[in-house]
Design a protein around this motif. Sequence first.
Motif, PDB file in Angstrom:
ATOM      1  N   UNK B 157      72.970 -56.980 -16.433  1.00 56.01           N
ATOM      2  CA  UNK B 157      74.221 -56.133 -16.924  1.00 56.01           C
ATOM      3  C   UNK B 157      75.054 -55.750 -15.635  1.00 56.01           C
ATOM      4  N   UNK B 159      75.256 -56.826 -12.373  1.00 57.10           N
ATOM      5  CA  UNK B 159      75.902 -57.584 -11.466  1.00 57.10           C
ATOM      6  C   UNK B 159      76.621 -58.708 -12.431  1.00 57.10           C
ATOM      7  N   UNK B 160      76.075 -59.098 -13.617  1.00 54.59           N
ATOM      8  CA  UNK B 160      76.719 -60.195 -14.531  1.00 54.59           C
ATOM      9  C   UNK B 160      78.150 -59.629 -14.899  1.00 54.59           C
ATOM     10  N   UNK B 161      78.243 -58.087 -15.482  1.00 59.23           N
ATOM     11  CA  UNK B 161      79.474 -57.819 -15.568  1.00 59.23           C
ATOM     12  C   UNK B 161      80.835 -57.667 -14.391  1.00 59.23           C
ATOM     13  N   UNK B 165      83.921 -60.468 -14.262  1.00 60.60           N
ATOM     14  CA  UNK B 165      85.357 -60.095 -14.099  1.00 60.60           C
ATOM     15  C   UNK B 165      85.962 -60.654 -12.959  1.00 60.60           C
ATOM     16  N   UNK B 181      90.816 -51.532 -12.256  1.00 63.95           N
ATOM     17  CA  UNK B 181      89.593 -51.690 -13.108  1.00 63.95           C
ATOM     18  C   UNK B 181      88.345 -51.251 -12.596  1.00 63.95           C
ATOM     19  N   UNK B 184      87.104 -47.791 -14.848  1.00 64.30           N
ATOM     20  CA  UNK B 184      86.629 -48.302 -16.043  1.00 64.30           C
ATOM     21  C   UNK B 184      85.333 -49.239 -16.134  1.00 64.30           C
ATOM     22  N   UNK B 185      85.339 -50.353 -15.195  1.00 57.28           N
ATOM     23  CA  UNK B 185      84.036 -50.907 -14.921  1.00 57.28           C
ATOM     24  C   UNK B 185      82.864 -50.259 -14.709  1.00 57.28           C
ATOM     25  N   UNK B 188      81.857 -48.126 -17.743  1.00 58.44           N
ATOM     26  CA  UNK B 188      81.068 -48.728 -18.631  1.00 58.44           C
ATOM     27  C   UNK B 188      79.872 -49.099 -18.466  1.00 58.44           C
ATOM     28  N   UNK B 191      77.572 -46.272 -18.782  1.00 56.67           N
ATOM     29  CA  UNK B 191      77.235 -45.801 -20.315  1.00 56.67           C
ATOM     30  C   UNK B 191      76.058 -46.393 -20.590  1.00 56.67           C
ATOM     31  N   UNK B 192      76.046 -47.670 -20.284  1.00 50.91           N
ATOM     32  CA  UNK B 192      74.931 -48.627 -20.578  1.00 50.91           C
ATOM     33  C   UNK B 192      73.384 -48.279 -20.175  1.00 50.91           C
ATOM     34  N   UNK B 193      73.425 -47.948 -18.666  1.00 46.48           N
ATOM     35  CA  UNK B 193      72.190 -48.018 -18.261  1.00 46.48           C
ATOM     36  C   UNK B 193      71.937 -46.533 -18.025  1.00 46.48           C
ATOM     37  N   UNK B 194      72.639 -45.315 -17.936  1.00 45.66           N
ATOM     38  CA  UNK B 194      72.266 -44.072 -17.551  1.00 45.66           C
ATOM     39  C   UNK B 194      71.297 -43.426 -18.534  1.00 45.66           C
TER      40      UNK B 194
END
Lengths: 195, 195, 195, 195
Positions: B157, B159-161, B165, B181, B184-185, B188, B191-194
């Motif tokens: 997640x 490194x891929x994100x 981009x 960006x 924002x990046x 985001x 948000x996913x990993x915290x």
Amino acid sequence: MTDLTASPAINVRDRILDAAMRLFVDKGYHPTTIPDIVKASGTSIGAVYHHFEGKEDLARQLHQQVIAEFMGFVGAEVLNGSNAETSIRAYTELMFRLTEERPYFVSYLLHARPRAVVDDNLTVCSREGLEVTSEIIRIGKANGEIIDADERVLCGLISGTIMRIVDMRADHIVPGSLIALVDPVAELIWRAIRI
Amino acid sequence: MTDLTASPAINVRDRILDAAMRLFVDKGYHPTTIPDIVKASGTSIGAVYHHFEGKEDLARQLHQQVIAEFMGFVGAEVLNGSNAETSIRAYTELMFRLTEERPYFVSYLLHARPRAVVDDNLTVCSREGLEVTSEIIRIGKANGEIIDADERVLCGLISGTIMRIVDMRADHIVPGSLIALVDPVAELIWRAIRI
Amino acid sequence: MTDLTASPAINVRDRILDAAMRLFVDKGYHPTTIPDIVKASGTSIGAVYHHFEGKEDLARQLHQQVIAEFMGFVGAEVLNGSNAETSIRAYTELMFRLTEERPYFVSYLLHARPRAVVDDNLTVCSREGLEVTSEIIRIGKANGEIIDADERVLCGLISGTIMRIVDMRADHIVPGSLIALVDPVAELIWRAIRI
Amino acid sequence: MTDLTASPAINVRDRILDAAMRLFVDKGYHPTTIPDIVKASGTSIGAVYHHFEGKEDLARQLHQQVIAEFMGFVGAEVLNGSNAETSIRAYTELMFRLTEERPYFVSYLLHARPRAVVDDNLTVCSREGLEVTSEIIRIGKANGEIIDADERVLCGLISGTIMRIVDMRADHIVPGSLIALVDPVAELIWRAIRI
DNA sequence: CATGAATGAGAATTCATTCAT
DNA sequence: AATGAATGAATTCTCATTCAT
């Protein structure tokens, strides 16, 4: 659930295309010679030039066939739902199952940048893979399921996460089947982008 | 803040390496000929073979130099914090700034898969990029900042994100500077990993 | 008895010539590169081009020096007697001693066919070596020591026998010093051609 | 009497080998380029690389073919008698007839020292030519026809004399056919070595 | 005198493509 | 349809030679 396995190449043309795909993935397009393809496919130089106009045409036809098959899977598995969350899960599952069942197909999708074949220089992922993600985001935003962030960022997160994990597995950096990771990955992506 | 810009190539060896990097990115390793490199670097065939043992050795040295420079940036900008959230922001910023300031350098990092050069067949990102992400995750888990998910998934997640981009920008699929960006990046991803 | 040993190369020019002779014998003229000669002589490219106009000129000067030294030995050891039998023994002894004491010098004499250096394509043996034999035969016939056979045949027997044995020794086909064979060889030749 | 003439090269492979032999004799191995061979054989670069792995392999196959043909002649003409005197005459006649009928074949035999082709650095004559002479001497000594001298010396006299006269003729130092010299040469050798 | 970085003509070799069988 | 011998343009690499320091 769509059958993702490739039917065994029976006719000469398909044997050539299949051998070419494996060689393009293993050695790359340029280092792969026509004699390499002939040897790997058990055919002959003449047969290659009978079915294709040349090496470039062979690569172009292979590319189109791979794209068409991939988009067929995407249409059947991913873009038939009207819900972003299930579409993301379906897309993840499609990519992970393909990785386990047809690793050469996926490696070709991820890395083939056939400059000689298409005028731009993009992998299937950067072009067709992105269309899939954009469509999912469009639906999700329309449904009010997804946060209102920059589309490039959302696209990058969804397709980047999935493709990166596929990439690590295809490159044998990480061991173990990806099947068990479908739910964790889909959930992690969803944590990031849900309202 | 580290200076990411490349010093203008002044000596013959660096002019050759710089020209080779651009050509390898634009045309690929195999389609790039020694005369191409000679022309682009304003040097001579003899100079290339005086400084490098051959095309393969040139590619190998270029690869090592790019890796070393990249890891230098990472060490200075990313891996000096003891906090996962700020490290992720720093990594994002490093990659986005590099993309804007040195697009060829980044394209080389993302796509060069020099089979002739390293025994495996990985991009710099798949290998060194992964180490960075793993280290960030290690810190984050130790601090209790990050959820306890599969490491492959978290790595993918983060490194891929970021890479995706960067990739879209480097491939000119998306227009506009990535600098805006960064926040924002990073948010985001967070948000996913915290926890 | 003339001293056949080479004085150790002390100045740059002689060091280069000596290294070149060994390399021309061991690898041949064409496969020997200027850097080879530079390395073997412990000098520099510049030094070679300071002392010689180029590789061809170096070969030409080496050739002339070897011929001159050889003809000096022949004049001192062989062509000062007025008797064919002793001249043949002296010639045999000269060649056999040279073979033991300066094998590279002899290998050069036997095999160097420097097309680039002299317009014909003959070894020193076929040219200068033959003059020696012809002169011996002239004396022998004038003295009535030698049978009245075709001169080509007599020449061939005398120089062929001696050179062939030298050749076998220089090529390491036969072991053991040739010094003990001087008398047997001279006697065998004499059996064939004496009245 | 064996037919020593070469059948005219009819197929591509033989045309290439024949052209290569002539060029290797006239110019030497290294100065002979693939385009030289292509021009002289009326074939193409591709044909050379279709039939041989490279210049070195071409030289190796040529070498083996020449040796095999030569040893065939020797077996048929020389080594079938049980008498040293007639064997010496037959060997002399074989070499002299070959010299007149196939001068390039003989020049190749005498001078080709193909370092790249065989691990040692010997002419065909130094190796295979010596076996012939050794066998003749063995028979002669067993029959009590030949004096009991050192074998190296007897070998040197027989093969040296014959080869040297062939050499002088092949190098155009002496004019005129060698055919008339067969008996004089065989008799002179015999004078030297008979009991 | 000495040095060795730079030059580029020329060599070997590769490989996509053609075409007679 | 299938075959593979033949073709030659294009590529990598070598190495004699030059010349600024």
